[in-house]
Design a protein around this motif. Sequence first.
Motif, PDB file in Angstrom:
ATOM      1  N   THR A 154       0.850  -1.187   0.000  1.00 33.29           N
ATOM      2  CA  THR A 154       0.000   0.000   0.000  1.00 33.29           C
ATOM      3  C   THR A 154       0.886   1.238   0.000  1.00 33.29           C
ATOM      4  O   THR A 154       2.072   1.164   0.321  1.00 33.29           O
ATOM      5  CB  THR A 154      -0.930   0.036   1.228  1.00 33.29           C
ATOM      6  N   PHE A 155       0.291   2.383  -0.366  1.00 35.17           N
ATOM      7  CA  PHE A 155       1.056   3.630  -0.337  1.00 35.17           C
ATOM      8  C   PHE A 155       0.130   4.807  -0.091  1.00 35.17           C
ATOM      9  O   PHE A 155      -1.056   4.759  -0.385  1.00 35.17           O
ATOM     10  CB  PHE A 155       1.864   3.835  -1.625  1.00 35.17           C
ATOM     11  N   GLY A 156       0.698   5.854   0.480  1.00 30.03           N
ATOM     12  CA  GLY A 156      -0.035   7.086   0.750  1.00 30.03           C
ATOM     13  C   GLY A 156       0.437   8.223  -0.122  1.00 30.03           C
ATOM     14  O   GLY A 156      -0.185   9.280  -0.187  1.00 30.03           O
ATOM     15  N   ASP A 157       1.575   8.027  -0.781  1.00 32.22           N
ATOM     16  CA  ASP A 157       2.084   9.009  -1.722  1.00 32.22           C
ATOM     17  C   ASP A 157       2.949   8.293  -2.754  1.00 32.22           C
ATOM     18  O   ASP A 157       3.301   7.140  -2.594  1.00 32.22           O
ATOM     19  CB  ASP A 157       2.851  10.137  -1.023  1.00 32.22           C
ATOM     20  N   TYR A 158       3.249   8.995  -3.850  1.00 34.94           N
ATOM     21  CA  TYR A 158       4.051   8.423  -4.922  1.00 34.94           C
ATOM     22  C   TYR A 158       4.936   9.512  -5.504  1.00 34.94           C
ATOM     23  O   TYR A 158       4.713  10.705  -5.292  1.00 34.94           O
ATOM     24  CB  TYR A 158       3.166   7.776  -5.996  1.00 34.94           C
ATOM     25  N   MET A 159       5.982   9.096  -6.238  1.00 39.45           N
ATOM     26  CA  MET A 159       6.923  10.042  -6.842  1.00 39.45           C
ATOM     27  C   MET A 159       6.714  10.082  -8.349  1.00 39.45           C
ATOM     28  O   MET A 159       6.597   9.036  -8.987  1.00 39.45           O
ATOM     29  CB  MET A 159       8.372   9.621  -6.571  1.00 39.45           C
ATOM     30  N   VAL A 160       6.648  11.293  -8.888  1.00 43.29           N
ATOM     31  CA  VAL A 160       6.564  11.496 -10.332  1.00 43.29           C
ATOM     32  C   VAL A 160       7.884  12.130 -10.751  1.00 43.29           C
ATOM     33  O   VAL A 160       8.296  13.150 -10.188  1.00 43.29           O
ATOM     34  CB  VAL A 160       5.380  12.413 -10.712  1.00 43.29           C
ATOM     35  N   TRP A 161       8.565  11.522 -11.715  1.00 40.87           N
ATOM     36  CA  TRP A 161       9.883  11.968 -12.143  1.00 40.87           C
ATOM     37  C   TRP A 161       9.828  12.580 -13.542  1.00 40.87           C
ATOM     38  O   TRP A 161       9.037  12.164 -14.378  1.00 40.87           O
ATOM     39  CB  TRP A 161      10.854  10.789 -12.150  1.00 40.87           C
ATOM     40  N   GLY A 162      10.705  13.555 -13.764  1.00 41.08           N
ATOM     41  CA  GLY A 162      10.852  14.178 -15.074  1.00 41.08           C
ATOM     42  C   GLY A 162      12.329  14.281 -15.431  1.00 41.08           C
ATOM     43  O   GLY A 162      13.199  14.278 -14.552  1.00 41.08           O
ATOM     44  N   HIS A 163      12.642  14.362 -16.731  1.00 43.27           N
ATOM     45  CA  HIS A 163      14.026  14.534 -17.183  1.00 43.27           C
ATOM     46  C   HIS A 163      14.488  15.953 -16.874  1.00 43.27           C
ATOM     47  O   HIS A 163      13.852  16.925 -17.308  1.00 43.27           O
ATOM     48  CB  HIS A 163      14.145  14.297 -18.694  1.00 43.27           C
ATOM     49  N   GLU A 164      15.542  16.074 -16.094  1.00 44.40           N
ATOM     50  CA  GLU A 164      16.209  17.353 -15.824  1.00 44.40           C
ATOM     51  C   GLU A 164      15.381  18.361 -15.030  1.00 44.40           C
ATOM     52  O   GLU A 164      15.921  19.235 -14.412  1.00 44.40           O
ATOM     53  CB  GLU A 164      16.671  18.029 -17.130  1.00 44.40           C
ATOM     54  N   MET A 165      14.034  18.282 -15.070  1.00 43.37           N
ATOM     55  CA  MET A 165      13.219  19.266 -14.362  1.00 43.37           C
ATOM     56  C   MET A 165      12.130  18.584 -13.531  1.00 43.37           C
ATOM     57  O   MET A 165      11.706  17.480 -13.844  1.00 43.37           O
ATOM     58  CB  MET A 165      12.559  20.278 -15.286  1.00 43.37           C
ATOM     59  N   ILE A 166      11.702  19.293 -12.504  1.00 46.05           N
ATOM     60  CA  ILE A 166      10.650  18.794 -11.623  1.00 46.05           C
ATOM     61  C   ILE A 166       9.331  18.835 -12.392  1.00 46.05           C
ATOM     62  O   ILE A 166       9.009  19.849 -13.014  1.00 46.05           O
ATOM     63  CB  ILE A 166      10.562  19.665 -10.356  1.00 46.05           C
ATOM     64  N   PRO A 167       8.540  17.757 -12.350  1.00 50.72           N
ATOM     65  CA  PRO A 167       7.239  17.786 -13.017  1.00 50.72           C
ATOM     66  C   PRO A 167       6.378  18.931 -12.473  1.00 50.72           C
ATOM     67  O   PRO A 167       6.326  19.160 -11.267  1.00 50.72           O
ATOM     68  CB  PRO A 167       6.622  16.430 -12.676  1.00 50.72           C
ATOM     69  N   ALA A 168       5.732  19.648 -13.367  1.00 54.91           N
ATOM     70  CA  ALA A 168       4.902  20.797 -12.978  1.00 54.91           C
ATOM     71  C   ALA A 168       3.663  20.334 -12.225  1.00 54.91           C
ATOM     72  O   ALA A 168       3.264  19.174 -12.288  1.00 54.91           O
ATOM     73  CB  ALA A 168       4.494  21.579 -14.227  1.00 54.91           C
ATOM     74  N   ALA A 169       3.036  21.257 -11.524  1.00 50.98           N
ATOM     75  CA  ALA A 169       1.821  20.956 -10.760  1.00 50.98           C
ATOM     76  C   ALA A 169       0.679  20.516 -11.679  1.00 50.98           C
ATOM     77  O   ALA A 169      -0.220  19.819 -11.237  1.00 50.98           O
ATOM     78  CB  ALA A 169       1.405  22.167  -9.940  1.00 50.98           C
TER      79      ALA A 169
END
Length: 159
Positions: A115-130
């Motif tokens: 189970t999880f309560g949060d997850y990570m979204v990854w992007g190349h070189e930059m933080i994924p936008a909101a």
Amino acid sequence: MFAIQPQHKSSESKDKESTDKCIPNILPCRIHHDGAVESLNRYWTPKADPEDNNLQTAYFRGRKLRGRRVHLPEGYEGVVVTHTDREMPTTIGSETVSAEGERDEPIKVLEKQATFGDYMVWGHEMIPAADDSFVKGVEEWVKFAGVMHTVDGDEKKSA
């Protein structure tokens, strides 16, 4: 349709209830491997941003990735499942029948792994936008599901 059931355990481990917690990672790439990795630290060592613990940096095969932690809304829990070949028994006599008397699709069993309560979204070189689809998607889905399951009388009472 799917049904989620606890993972089948061996008789030795049945005594312990498994409550594995994890943080899924949505990577901007395809990995053509499914299974364990001998030395995870060799391939995956994310570092938290010193200014914001919800941001991370990692390097995967020489490429810099920036990640944003997305929290699930309160009252919701994510589940990691695996497909099985099992089906839920929904037969009456020798035939599967729905409440309306029509043949129903079988209910396939998924096994709960973690189970999880949060997850990570990854992007190349930059933080994924909101407004990234993976960042915003869960929030929008929860709002949409809430509206879908609201009865007209409930909506008027809360207004």
